[in-house]
Design a protein around this motif. Structure first.
Motif, PDB file in Angstrom:
ATOM      1  N   SER A   5       0.840  -1.196   0.000  1.00 51.82           N
ATOM      2  CA  SER A   5       0.000   0.000   0.000  1.00 51.82           C
ATOM      3  C   SER A   5       0.880   1.254   0.000  1.00 51.82           C
ATOM      4  CB  SER A   5      -0.889   0.006   1.242  1.00 51.82           C
ATOM      5  OG  SER A   5      -1.538   1.246   1.368  1.00 51.82           O
ATOM      6  N   PRO A   6       0.442   2.313  -0.680  1.00 56.59           N
ATOM      7  CA  PRO A   6       1.238   3.533  -0.731  1.00 56.59           C
ATOM      8  C   PRO A   6       1.175   4.358   0.547  1.00 56.59           C
ATOM      9  CG  PRO A   6      -0.804   3.822  -1.953  1.00 56.59           C
ATOM     10  CD  PRO A   6      -0.754   2.378  -1.532  1.00 56.59           C
ATOM     11  N   VAL A   7       0.425   3.921   1.531  1.00 58.41           N
ATOM     12  CA  VAL A   7       0.344   4.673   2.784  1.00 58.41           C
ATOM     13  C   VAL A   7       0.930   3.853   3.922  1.00 58.41           C
ATOM     14  CG1 VAL A   7      -1.639   6.071   2.101  1.00 58.41           C
ATOM     15  CG2 VAL A   7      -2.017   3.851   3.165  1.00 58.41           C
ATOM     16  N   ALA A   8       1.364   4.568   4.970  1.00 60.01           N
ATOM     17  CA  ALA A   8       2.071   3.915   6.071  1.00 60.01           C
ATOM     18  C   ALA A   8       1.147   3.515   7.210  1.00 60.01           C
ATOM     19  CB  ALA A   8       3.158   4.851   6.593  1.00 60.01           C
ATOM     20  N   TYR A   9      -0.131   3.877   7.114  1.00 60.59           N
ATOM     21  CA  TYR A   9      -1.041   3.647   8.225  1.00 60.59           C
ATOM     22  C   TYR A   9      -2.206   2.753   7.809  1.00 60.59           C
ATOM     23  CZ  TYR A   9       1.457   7.708  10.056  1.00 60.59           C
ATOM     24  OH  TYR A   9       2.428   8.574  10.467  1.00 60.59           O
ATOM     25  N   LYS A  10      -2.581   1.867   8.686  1.00 63.55           N
ATOM     26  CA  LYS A  10      -3.724   0.993   8.438  1.00 63.55           C
ATOM     27  C   LYS A  10      -5.009   1.561   9.043  1.00 63.55           C
ATOM     28  CE  LYS A  10      -5.498  -3.665   9.526  1.00 63.55           C
ATOM     29  NZ  LYS A  10      -6.327  -3.732   8.323  1.00 63.55           N
ATOM     30  N   ARG A  11      -4.878   2.199  10.217  1.00 62.47           N
ATOM     31  CA  ARG A  11      -6.054   2.747  10.908  1.00 62.47           C
ATOM     32  C   ARG A  11      -5.699   4.100  11.514  1.00 62.47           C
ATOM     33  NH1 ARG A  11      -8.661  -1.160  15.159  1.00 62.47           N
ATOM     34  NH2 ARG A  11      -9.176  -2.256  13.209  1.00 62.47           N
ATOM     35  N   VAL A  12      -6.488   5.121  11.214  1.00 64.53           N
ATOM     36  CA  VAL A  12      -6.175   6.473  11.677  1.00 64.53           C
ATOM     37  C   VAL A  12      -7.419   7.149  12.248  1.00 64.53           C
ATOM     38  CG1 VAL A  12      -4.342   6.735   9.962  1.00 64.53           C
ATOM     39  CG2 VAL A  12      -6.649   7.578   9.440  1.00 64.53           C
ATOM     40  N   MET A  13      -7.156   8.175  13.046  1.00 62.29           N
ATOM     41  CA  MET A  13      -8.208   9.055  13.556  1.00 62.29           C
ATOM     42  C   MET A  13      -8.076  10.406  12.860  1.00 62.29           C
ATOM     43  SD  MET A  13     -10.676  10.148  15.578  1.00 62.29           S
ATOM     44  CE  MET A  13     -10.913   8.861  16.806  1.00 62.29           C
ATOM     45  N   LEU A  14      -9.170  10.898  12.277  1.00 63.52           N
ATOM     46  CA  LEU A  14      -9.205  12.241  11.710  1.00 63.52           C
ATOM     47  C   LEU A  14     -10.005  13.126  12.645  1.00 63.52           C
ATOM     48  CD1 LEU A  14      -8.736  14.333   9.446  1.00 63.52           C
ATOM     49  CD2 LEU A  14     -10.845  13.495   8.370  1.00 63.52           C
ATOM     50  N   LYS A  15      -9.381  14.163  13.150  1.00 64.21           N
ATOM     51  CA  LYS A  15     -10.056  15.123  14.028  1.00 64.21           C
ATOM     52  C   LYS A  15     -10.188  16.444  13.295  1.00 64.21           C
ATOM     53  CE  LYS A  15     -11.428  17.417  17.760  1.00 64.21           C
ATOM     54  NZ  LYS A  15     -11.594  18.776  17.204  1.00 64.21           N
ATOM     55  N   ILE A  16     -11.416  16.928  13.184  1.00 60.64           N
ATOM     56  CA  ILE A  16     -11.637  18.247  12.591  1.00 60.64           C
ATOM     57  C   ILE A  16     -12.558  19.055  13.503  1.00 60.64           C
ATOM     58  CG2 ILE A  16     -11.281  17.446  10.222  1.00 60.64           C
ATOM     59  CD1 ILE A  16     -14.274  17.464   9.809  1.00 60.64           C
ATOM     60  N   SER A  17     -12.479  20.352  13.391  1.00 58.42           N
ATOM     61  CA  SER A  17     -13.331  21.221  14.197  1.00 58.42           C
ATOM     62  C   SER A  17     -14.695  21.359  13.543  1.00 58.42           C
ATOM     63  CB  SER A  17     -12.689  22.605  14.335  1.00 58.42           C
ATOM     64  OG  SER A  17     -12.674  23.259  13.068  1.00 58.42           O
ATOM     65  N   GLY A  18     -15.668  21.736  14.339  1.00 60.18           N
ATOM     66  CA  GLY A  18     -16.977  22.028  13.767  1.00 60.18           C
ATOM     67  C   GLY A  18     -16.913  23.209  12.819  1.00 60.18           C
ATOM     68  N   SER A  43     -11.261   9.615  -0.567  1.00 63.68           N
ATOM     69  CA  SER A  43     -10.020   9.382  -1.310  1.00 63.68           C
ATOM     70  C   SER A  43      -9.018   8.574  -0.477  1.00 63.68           C
ATOM     71  CB  SER A  43      -9.391  10.710  -1.749  1.00 63.68           C
ATOM     72  OG  SER A  43      -8.825  11.407  -0.653  1.00 63.68           O
ATOM     73  N   VAL A  44      -9.051   8.758   0.850  1.00 62.16           N
ATOM     74  CA  VAL A  44      -8.181   7.985   1.736  1.00 62.16           C
ATOM     75  C   VAL A  44      -8.784   6.609   1.997  1.00 62.16           C
ATOM     76  CG1 VAL A  44      -7.268   7.865   4.098  1.00 62.16           C
ATOM     77  CG2 VAL A  44      -7.124  10.002   2.797  1.00 62.16           C
ATOM     78  N   HIS A  45     -10.097   6.574   2.175  1.00 59.76           N
ATOM     79  CA  HIS A  45     -10.796   5.295   2.380  1.00 59.76           C
ATOM     80  C   HIS A  45     -10.554   4.360   1.187  1.00 59.76           C
ATOM     81  CE1 HIS A  45     -14.403   2.629   2.448  1.00 59.76           C
ATOM     82  NE2 HIS A  45     -14.181   2.644   3.741  1.00 59.76           N
ATOM     83  N   ASP A  46     -10.498   4.934  -0.015  1.00 65.77           N
ATOM     84  CA  ASP A  46     -10.269   4.136  -1.223  1.00 65.77           C
ATOM     85  C   ASP A  46      -8.891   3.478  -1.248  1.00 65.77           C
ATOM     86  OD1 ASP A  46     -12.793   4.738  -2.133  1.00 65.77           O
ATOM     87  OD2 ASP A  46     -12.152   6.277  -3.552  1.00 65.77           O
ATOM     88  N   LEU A  47      -7.971   3.994  -0.409  1.00 62.64           N
ATOM     89  CA  LEU A  47      -6.634   3.398  -0.304  1.00 62.64           C
ATOM     90  C   LEU A  47      -6.638   2.172   0.601  1.00 62.64           C
ATOM     91  CD1 LEU A  47      -4.441   6.621   0.148  1.00 62.64           C
ATOM     92  CD2 LEU A  47      -4.730   5.286  -1.950  1.00 62.64           C
ATOM     93  N   GLY A  48      -7.770   1.918   1.251  1.00 59.41           N
ATOM     94  CA  GLY A  48      -7.857   0.785   2.164  1.00 59.41           C
ATOM     95  C   GLY A  48      -7.578   1.136   3.607  1.00 59.41           C
ATOM     96  N   VAL A  49      -7.478   2.426   3.910  1.00 57.58           N
ATOM     97  CA  VAL A  49      -7.220   2.869   5.278  1.00 57.58           C
ATOM     98  C   VAL A  49      -8.519   2.838   6.077  1.00 57.58           C
ATOM     99  CG1 VAL A  49      -6.395   4.780   6.720  1.00 57.58           C
ATOM    100  CG2 VAL A  49      -5.336   4.346   4.492  1.00 57.58           C
ATOM    101  N   GLU A  50      -8.448   2.324   7.306  1.00 54.57           N
ATOM    102  CA  GLU A  50      -9.605   2.325   8.208  1.00 54.57           C
ATOM    103  C   GLU A  50      -9.645   3.674   8.922  1.00 54.57           C
ATOM    104  OE1 GLU A  50      -8.931  -1.068  10.698  1.00 54.57           O
ATOM    105  OE2 GLU A  50      -9.173  -2.491   9.055  1.00 54.57           O
ATOM    106  N   ILE A  51     -10.804   4.349   8.862  1.00 51.28           N
ATOM    107  CA  ILE A  51     -10.885   5.735   9.313  1.00 51.28           C
ATOM    108  C   ILE A  51     -11.873   5.904  10.455  1.00 51.28           C
ATOM    109  CG2 ILE A  51     -11.389   8.117   8.624  1.00 51.28           C
ATOM    110  CD1 ILE A  51     -10.729   7.271   5.732  1.00 51.28           C
TER     111      ILE A  51
END
Length: 241
Positions: A5-18, A43-51
């Motif tokens: 996979s072209p990304v280094a992470y399998k499962r990540v947390m995305l934090k954004i403000s309201g 676009s990140v989910h399509d890489l197979g990353v769990e979000i």
């Protein structure tokens, strides 16, 4: 996710403000902005990353500001938690419109609207490729959504927290107000606390430090920014790790 996979992470947390969902409005949800962020996530989910996701509620109601105006703090914080549920439902609708299966999981039970938080069930959703949006903070007053994001990221065994902001990293002072602001490529948890750098609140930073959970701060306003940062490219600041 495959080993090449072209990304280094399998499962990540995305934090954004309201506030990130407001667009140019001064309040509420701006549908085109919500849809744009949803496309970034897809676009990140399509890489197979769990979000996993946590979204603040400041575009609708902020408990601390309500408290400052004379409202009892606990009540104000619960109102802020409910605001995060509204934002989570809006993001869920945008993601599912793009074909991304999503679950809103609330720390405050409201079964007709979303699922209650059960850690094993949430992990199973991630394993099945569903995006999990954790709403209502930790379910407790006096704790911010920054702390909620760090707590859930730790519980879900996320490999990093990605904090999407309006700027491309952590600066020694506000880059919007100061032309001479200097961006950090990497900073330690203790430096964030000692220098009062505006990353997350102290409780969230301490929890991330205790669990060796890196925080990557990047610009969510940059088109394709989330996917680019996941690939190890682009401009960002790494806290800890």
């Amino acid at each position: 996710m495959s080993q090449d996979s072209p990304v280094a992470y399998k499962r990540v947390m995305l934090k954004i403000s309201g506030e990130a969902l407001m667009g140019d409005q001064g309040y509420g949800l701006h549908p085109p902005t919500v849809q744009r962020i949803a496309r970034e996530i897809k676009s990140v989910h399509d890489l197979g990353v769990e979000i996993c996701m946590v979204i603040g509620g400041g575009n609708i109601f902020r408990g601390l500001s309500g408290s400052a105006q004379g409202m009892e703090r606990t009540t104000a914080d619960y109102m802020g938690m409910l605001a995060t549920v509204m934002n989570a439902l809006g993001m869920q609708a945008a993601l599912e419109d793009l074909g991304v299966f999503t679950r809103v999981i609330s720390a405050i039970p409201m079964d007709q609207v979303c699922e209650p938080y059960i850690r094993r069930r949430a992990v199973r959703h991630l394993e099945k490729g569903r995006v999990c949006i954790f709403a209502a903070g930790t379910g407790n007053p006096y704790f911010t959504t920054d702390t909620a994001a760090t707590l859930r990221a730790s519980e879900m065994a996320c490999e990093a927290i990605f904090k999407g902001t309006k700027v491309d990293g952590v600066y020694d002072k506000d880059p919007v107000k100061h032309d001479d602001a200097v961006r950090y490529d990497k900073v330690t948890y203790d430096e964030v606390l000692a220098k009062h750098l505006n990353v997350m609140d102290a409780s969230a930073i301490a929890l991330a430090r205790d669990n060796s959970l890196p925080i990557i701060v990047f610009s969510l306003d940059e088109p394709g920014g989330f996917r680019t940062i996941l690939r190890g490219e682009g401009t960002s600041t790494r806290v800890g790790g």
